[in-house]
Design a protein around this motif. Structure first.
Motif, mmCIF file in Angstrom:
data_model
loop_
_atom_site.group_PDB
_atom_site.id
_atom_site.type_symbol
_atom_site.label_atom_id
_atom_site.label_comp_id
_atom_site.label_asym_id
_atom_site.label_seq_id
_atom_site.Cartn_x
_atom_site.Cartn_y
_atom_site.Cartn_z
ATOM 1 N N HIS A 126 0.798 0.913 2.220
ATOM 2 C CA HIS A 126 0.232 2.379 2.623
ATOM 3 C C HIS A 126 0.412 2.734 4.003
ATOM 4 O O HIS A 126 0.652 3.825 4.371
ATOM 5 N N GLN A 127 0.238 1.532 4.846
ATOM 6 C CA GLN A 127 0.285 1.675 6.345
ATOM 7 C C GLN A 127 1.494 1.851 6.673
ATOM 8 O O GLN A 127 2.025 2.450 7.571
ATOM 9 N N ARG A 128 2.591 1.270 5.942
ATOM 10 C CA ARG A 128 3.896 1.317 6.258
ATOM 11 C C ARG A 128 4.518 2.598 5.646
ATOM 12 O O ARG A 128 5.726 2.908 6.031
ATOM 13 N N GLY A 129 3.877 3.332 4.850
ATOM 14 C CA GLY A 129 4.311 4.634 4.551
ATOM 15 C C GLY A 129 4.774 4.597 3.025
ATOM 16 O O GLY A 129 5.384 5.581 2.636
ATOM 17 N N TYR A 130 4.712 3.426 2.520
ATOM 18 C CA TYR A 130 5.148 3.288 1.138
ATOM 19 C C TYR A 130 4.191 3.542 0.170
ATOM 20 O O TYR A 130 3.539 2.764 -0.685
ATOM 21 N N ALA A 131 3.587 4.762 -0.022
ATOM 22 C CA ALA A 131 2.465 5.084 -0.776
ATOM 23 C C ALA A 131 2.785 4.857 -2.335
ATOM 24 O O ALA A 131 1.722 4.287 -3.024
ATOM 25 N N ASP A 132 3.698 5.063 -2.996
ATOM 26 C CA ASP A 132 4.015 4.795 -4.389
ATOM 27 C C ASP A 132 4.072 3.265 -4.777
ATOM 28 O O ASP A 132 3.623 2.862 -5.596
ATOM 29 N N GLU A 133 4.645 2.572 -3.900
ATOM 30 C CA GLU A 133 4.555 1.185 -4.030
ATOM 31 C C GLU A 133 3.222 0.591 -4.054
ATOM 32 O O GLU A 133 2.808 -0.321 -4.659
ATOM 33 N N ALA A 134 2.431 1.144 -3.064
ATOM 34 C CA ALA A 134 1.201 0.899 -2.522
ATOM 35 C C ALA A 134 0.142 1.023 -4.004
ATOM 36 O O ALA A 134 -0.678 0.149 -4.072
ATOM 37 N N ALA A 135 0.422 2.172 -4.680
ATOM 38 C CA ALA A 135 -0.187 2.596 -5.677
ATOM 39 C C ALA A 135 -0.175 1.525 -6.734
ATOM 40 O O ALA A 135 -0.851 1.208 -7.515
ATOM 41 N N ASP A 136 1.121 0.993 -7.038
ATOM 42 C CA ASP A 136 1.404 0.213 -8.191
ATOM 43 C C ASP A 136 0.736 -1.019 -7.692
ATOM 44 O O ASP A 136 0.347 -1.494 -8.968
ATOM 45 N N TRP A 137 0.801 -1.761 -6.547
ATOM 46 C CA TRP A 137 -0.100 -2.936 -6.274
ATOM 47 C C TRP A 137 -1.580 -2.542 -6.661
ATOM 48 O O TRP A 137 -2.394 -3.602 -7.163
ATOM 49 N N TRP A 138 -2.045 -1.291 -6.098
ATOM 50 C CA TRP A 138 -3.616 -1.166 -6.386
ATOM 51 C C TRP A 138 -3.898 -1.088 -7.919
ATOM 52 O O TRP A 138 -4.855 -1.568 -8.257
ATOM 53 N N ARG A 139 -3.095 -0.515 -8.649
ATOM 54 C CA ARG A 139 -3.296 -0.233 -9.949
ATOM 55 C C ARG A 139 -3.305 -1.920 -10.733
ATOM 56 O O ARG A 139 -4.074 -2.231 -11.502
ATOM 57 N N ILE A 140 -2.401 -2.822 -10.252
ATOM 58 C CA ILE A 140 -2.518 -3.970 -10.872
ATOM 59 C C ILE A 140 -3.941 -4.850 -10.336
ATOM 60 O O ILE A 140 -4.382 -5.294 -11.258
ATOM 61 N N ALA A 141 -4.305 -4.375 -9.126
ATOM 62 C CA ALA A 141 -5.634 -5.031 -8.763
ATOM 63 C C ALA A 141 -6.631 -4.447 -9.433
ATOM 64 O O ALA A 141 -7.608 -5.129 -9.708
ATOM 65 N N ALA A 142 -6.477 -3.311 -9.567
ATOM 66 C CA ALA A 142 -7.832 -2.383 -10.186
ATOM 67 C C ALA A 142 -7.677 -2.563 -11.771
ATOM 68 O O ALA A 142 -9.014 -2.828 -12.123
ATOM 69 N N VAL A 143 -6.854 -2.788 -12.438
ATOM 70 C CA VAL A 143 -6.824 -3.269 -13.861
ATOM 71 C C VAL A 143 -7.245 -4.529 -13.771
ATOM 72 O O VAL A 143 -8.070 -4.814 -14.994
ATOM 73 N N ALA A 144 -6.956 -5.602 -12.876
ATOM 74 C CA ALA A 144 -7.727 -6.751 -12.946
ATOM 75 C C ALA A 144 -9.208 -6.757 -12.503
ATOM 76 O O ALA A 144 -9.835 -8.003 -12.408
ATOM 77 N N GLY A 145 -9.883 -5.592 -11.964
ATOM 78 C CA GLY A 145 -11.208 -5.241 -11.582
ATOM 79 C C GLY A 145 -11.674 -5.340 -10.363
ATOM 80 O O GLY A 145 -12.782 -5.355 -9.714
ATOM 81 N N SER A 146 -10.685 -5.191 -9.645
ATOM 82 C CA SER A 146 -11.055 -4.869 -7.920
ATOM 83 C C SER A 146 -11.479 -3.405 -7.935
ATOM 84 O O SER A 146 -10.672 -2.285 -8.191
ATOM 85 N N ALA A 147 -12.661 -3.367 -7.489
ATOM 86 C CA ALA A 147 -13.359 -2.090 -7.180
ATOM 87 C C ALA A 147 -12.898 -1.365 -5.959
ATOM 88 O O ALA A 147 -12.423 -0.031 -6.010
ATOM 89 N N ALA A 148 -12.300 -2.087 -5.241
ATOM 90 C CA ALA A 148 -11.820 -1.557 -3.757
ATOM 91 C C ALA A 148 -10.393 -0.977 -3.849
ATOM 92 O O ALA A 148 -10.139 0.171 -3.500
ATOM 93 N N ALA A 149 -9.639 -1.731 -4.878
ATOM 94 C CA ALA A 149 -8.302 -1.136 -5.450
ATOM 95 C C ALA A 149 -8.384 -0.028 -6.258
ATOM 96 O O ALA A 149 -7.771 0.759 -5.815
ATOM 97 N N ALA A 150 -9.399 0.104 -7.126
ATOM 98 C CA ALA A 150 -9.802 1.363 -7.960
ATOM 99 C C ALA A 150 -10.032 2.460 -6.961
ATOM 100 O O ALA A 150 -9.525 3.740 -7.265
#
Length: 610
Positions: A92-116
């Motif tokens: 996200h800091q590098r400007g790759y918002a879509d790829e950032a969202a993909d990784w956040w989704r992986i973490a969120a599905v795994a239970g990361s509140a911060a990623a969600a």
């Protein structure tokens, strides 16, 4: 976007070496951190995903994105949840918002509140509110404070009443902006302190809770919360603590707090310190502070400097600047410029400027131009304008205008205008509505109107049963309410009230008190006071001094005084002078006095011609 929640989790794993001692030096910390980084690097190269995740978070925190990315990618690919979240932050800091969202989704599905939370914010920025709500709710329900706040903000934006629950949840977990916004909702205000809002107070319970949340937010460094807390404390009279919070807020850059602190210092008598804070606030664009500086310099006679600050206030968007410029020009006799500034402020909706403009036009003879501005100001809530409209209509002396005058007087009186209440009282007395008249006269008299106090006393006096004549040795009666109102009016210099107080004192045998009030009225120009003082002096055997006061009264048009003088001069044998005063008494009247004076004049004429 900052590194989020799970980074903190990584730093709490115990994998970092904690230096011993209570106060380690910076060099020891740096050496320990370097050693830890080397150790983590070696572990990561052997395929330790947790070590790679911690090392990546450490490098990300330091800002070394190039070194952090491969470590985080390796750990995330190995299924490390915190690494997936932090990789999303990095991308996200590098400007790759879509790829950032993909990784956040992986973490969120795994239970990361911060990623969600991060994923929810991502979707909201893209305008996908249903997806944003889903992920933010996932984060909030796991106890993530930022998720709770972001969810509350989203729901509030949509007008969803459930936002209050999550805003409170975020505030209770220590989110300072949530605490501030919760306080604002409880406070019931949509504007900031010092902006002219007439507050509608909420319930005591809500106000108390609002203060608690303001205090929590302010303690966590929220400068606007500190400003509001200061305003609450100032209103309650706790000025010392209010000043401390204003100071805290002002030091954090809140111009309105600096301005409020200035007013607090001015009221405490420290004008120089007040000017320092006003200057600071004005330089930060606070129009109210600029106006305060202008007023300060105007009081000192520094009109050019005052004008400069008033213009600065106007430039800051404060219409009071134009109004104050109008006042300044009017005081200097620059009528055309005053009218220009008043108009500018009045067109912007400044009600007192509209009233001032109307007065200026009225003084210039433009009644038709003045009336609409009086109306505009009065409809906007200007009490003075409502009263002035009453005067304007009363001066036209038609039935319709008389009714309109009373209506405007009543509006001004309802807002506490003393003279308006007096005028309503007089109008109602004229109509025979004594009860309504009394109510308005009491309001006006209580507000300091001597005329209202006198008229109220006359109303009450007319209801009193007649008292028996005072006998020597009889105890003096207690003063009635009407006497108290007469005395209040007399004490304020009302001449007719002074005469009446003198008469009441004389009636109960207090000659000294009667003489004091008669003399006060006479010296202020009351012919009745002078006449009554003459009577009192004559009864006490001081006829020469009595004649002096009767002369003053007769010269002011008092017929009975002229008749008394005619009798005095006749007894002295000064027939010509007696005849002259008798003739004067015939001219002045009233009828019965004129008849007596005419008989005396004719008798003196016959005596002179004999």
């Amino acid at each position: 976007m900052d590194v989020m929640g799970d980074k903190a989790t990584l730093f709490e794993t115990g994998r970092f070496v904690q230096p011993s001692g209570e106060d380690p030096s910076r060099d020891v910390d740096e050496v320990g951190e370097d050693a830890e980084e080397v150790r983590l690097g070696m572990a990561a190269r052997t395929g330790d995903a947790e070590a790679a995740s911690i090392l990546g978070a450490m490098l990300l925190r330091r800002g070394d994105l190039d070194a952090a990315e491969p470590q985080l990618r390796a750990a995330a690919s190995a299924g490390d949840r915190p690494a997936a979240n932090n990789l999303g932050v990095l991308l996200h800091q590098r400007g790759y918002a879509d790829e950032a969202a993909d990784w956040w989704r992986i973490a969120a599905v795994a239970g990361s509140a911060a990623a969600a939370h991060a994923l929810g914010r991502h979707h909201r920025e893209r305008g996908d509110e249903p997806a944003a709500e889903y992920w933010l709710r996932q984060s909030a329900e796991q106890g993530h404070v930022l998720g709770a706040y972001a969810l509350a903000d989203l729901l509030e934006h949509r007008g969803d009443s459930r936002s209050a629950y999550w805003m409170r949840a975020a505030a209770e977990r220590g989110h300072r902006e949530a605490a501030y916004r919760l306080a604002r909702s409880l406070d019931g205000g949509d504007t900031e302190p010092g902006m002219g809002r007439e507050e509608e107070p909420g319930t005591t319970e809500a106000s108390t809770e609002a203060e608690q949340w303001y205090r929590q937010a302010a303690a966590r460094g929220h400068r606007r919360a500190a400003l509001h807390l200061g305003a609450i404390l100032e209103k309650r009279g706790e000025l010392k603590e209010a000043g401390r919070w204003y100071l805290t807020s002002a030091k954090d850059g809140e111009a309105r707090a600096a301005c409020a602190l200035g007013f607090l210092l001015r009221d405490a008598g420290d004008t120089e310190s007040a000017a320092v804070w006003w200057l600071r606030a004005a330089q930060d664009g606070d129009g109210n502070a600029a106006n305060a500086l202008g007023a300060l310099h105007a009081e000192r006679g520094e009109t050019q400097t005052a004008e400069r600050w008033y213009r600065a206030a106007l430039d800051a968007g404060d219409d009071n600047g134009a109004y104050n410029l109008g006042l300044l020009c009017a005081e200097q006799g620059r009528t055309a410029q005053a009218e220009q500034w008043y108009r500018r402020a009045a067109y912007a909706g400044h009600r007192e400027a509209a009233n001032a403009l109307a007065i200026l036009l009225l003084r210039g003879g433009d009644t038709s131009g003045a009336e609409p501005w009086f109306s505009k100001a009065a409809e906007a809530g200007s009490v003075d304008a409502a009263f002035n409209l009453g005067i304007l209509h009363a001066g036209r002396d038609t039935e319709r205008d008389t009714e309109a005058a009373v209506r405007w007087y009543e509006r001004a009186a309802a807002a506490g205008h003393t003279e308006a209440a007096l005028q309503v009282g007089i109008a109602r007395l004229r109509e025979g509505d004594e009860q309504t008249a009394e109510r308005h006269l009491r309001c006006a008299a209580g507000g300091g109107s001597a005329e209202a106090a006198y008229r109220l006393a006359t109303v009450l006096d007319a209801r009193r049963p007649p008292e028996p004549a005072h006998e020597l040795g009889e105890s003096v009666h207690d003063k009635t309410e009407c006497e108290e109102w007469y005395e209040r009016a007399a004490g304020q210099g009302h001449r007719r009230a002074q005469v009446r107080v003198g008469m009441l004192a004389a009636a109960r045998g207090d000659v000294v008190e009667a003489a004091r009030w008669y003399r006060a009225a006479a010296e202020a120009g009351s012919r009745n006071g002078a006449f009554n003082l003459g009577l009192l002096l004559a009864r006490e055997g001081s006829e020469p001094e009595a004649a002096v006061w009767w002369t003053r009264a007769a010269d002011a048009g008092h017929g009975r005084a002229a008749l008394r003088l005619a009798l005095v001069y006749a007894r002295r044998g000064e027939l010509a002078e007696g005849q002259r005063w008798a003739a004067r008494a015939v001219e002045l009247g009233p009828k019965e006095v004129g008849e007596r004076a005419a008989r005396l004049r004719d008798a003196l004429r016959e005596e002179l011609s004999a």
